[in-house]
Design a protein around this motif. Structure first.
Motif, mmCIF file in Angstrom:
data_model
loop_
_atom_site.group_PDB
_atom_site.id
_atom_site.type_symbol
_atom_site.label_atom_id
_atom_site.label_comp_id
_atom_site.label_asym_id
_atom_site.label_seq_id
_atom_site.Cartn_x
_atom_site.Cartn_y
_atom_site.Cartn_z
ATOM 1 N N TRP A 64 30.594 -49.665 16.136
ATOM 2 C CA TRP A 64 30.063 -49.374 17.466
ATOM 3 C C TRP A 64 30.535 -50.306 18.569
ATOM 4 O O TRP A 64 30.422 -49.948 19.748
ATOM 5 N N GLU A 99 20.301 -56.850 15.781
ATOM 6 C CA GLU A 99 21.588 -56.932 16.479
ATOM 7 C C GLU A 99 22.439 -55.694 16.217
ATOM 8 O O GLU A 99 23.049 -55.138 17.134
ATOM 9 N N LYS A 102 21.050 -52.740 18.112
ATOM 10 C CA LYS A 102 21.285 -52.883 19.551
ATOM 11 C C LYS A 102 22.709 -52.459 19.896
ATOM 12 O O LYS A 102 22.934 -51.726 20.870
ATOM 13 N N VAL A 103 23.674 -52.896 19.107
ATOM 14 C CA VAL A 103 25.069 -52.527 19.340
ATOM 15 C C VAL A 103 25.223 -51.007 19.265
ATOM 16 O O VAL A 103 25.885 -50.395 20.105
ATOM 17 N N ASP A 106 23.509 -49.393 22.314
ATOM 18 C CA ASP A 106 24.277 -49.713 23.521
ATOM 19 C C ASP A 106 25.551 -48.877 23.607
ATOM 20 O O ASP A 106 26.036 -48.591 24.699
ATOM 21 N N ALA A 107 26.108 -48.488 22.467
ATOM 22 C CA ALA A 107 27.298 -47.631 22.454
ATOM 23 C C ALA A 107 26.939 -46.164 22.681
ATOM 24 O O ALA A 107 27.679 -45.431 23.352
ATOM 25 N N HIS A 109 24.030 -44.711 24.171
ATOM 26 C CA HIS A 109 23.339 -44.317 25.400
ATOM 27 C C HIS A 109 24.273 -43.946 26.554
ATOM 28 O O HIS A 109 23.983 -43.003 27.278
ATOM 29 N N PRO A 110 25.388 -44.634 26.754
ATOM 30 C CA PRO A 110 26.247 -44.261 27.884
ATOM 31 C C PRO A 110 27.128 -43.023 27.639
ATOM 32 O O PRO A 110 27.774 -42.543 28.568
#
Length: 176
Positions: A64, A99, A102-103, A106-107, A109-110
């Protein structure tokens, strides 16, 4: 928005929901596991919770980070080390766990509907974003199942609280 864009948007939303559901299941399983359970295995070929966390963490960072722009198997990944016991503390393991997720989020959602048919690489092989996401839904679902099974087995003597519908309670969840 075109029908195809709507389907792509629903796919992305459902993928995020599936990952959130998996994470929640494993989080609930970890909460019922004693510290010593993180290092126990059922046999020599089985993985401990520690190893499963380390493996998923390594996979998540590899897959990710720079998801759309770099190969999903990073050269810096030490996959074989993920399967060796390190005796990290519970707190360290749960930090790795958080962690990794989260990575991943974060990959994801956009991403936009226009991204789902983009080509990315994993171990040099081409995948559409859809294929890459589905690959990880399957992979992480497999390991979360192992986490829940192992946690339940190891914590069964301490009064395991079911993470789904309890045995004999199915009728209470049927629509009237």
């Amino acid at each position: 928005m075109s029908d195809q864009s709507q389907v792509a948007q629903v796919f992305l939303q459902e993928s995020i929901r599936a990952f959130e559901s998996m994470k929640k299941l494993a989080d609930q399983a970890f909460a019922q596991a004693a510290d010593e359970h993180f290092y126990q295995t059922l046999d020599e070929e089985s993985n401990s919770l520690e190893v499963l966390i380390k493996h998923m963490h390594g996979n998540m960072l590899s897959r990710w980070v720079d998801f759309l722009t770099s190969d999903g198997e990073k050269e810096t990944r030490e996959r074989d080390m993920e399967f060796e016991s390190s005796r990290y503390s519970r707190e360290e393991l749960l930090s790795l766990w958080e962690e990794g997720w989260k990575v991943l989020f974060d990959a994801l959602h956009p991403l936009t509907p226009e991204d789902v048919l983009r080509i990315i690489r994993i171990r040099g092989q081409e995948h559409t974003v859809i294929q890459a996401i589905q690959r990880q839904v399957s992979h992480y679902g497999y390991h979360v199942g192992q986490i829940v099974f192992l946690s339940k087995h190891l914590a069964s003597q301490q009064g395991w609280k079911t993470l789904s519908i309890a045995r004999g309670q199915s009728k209470a969840f049927r629509p009237s």
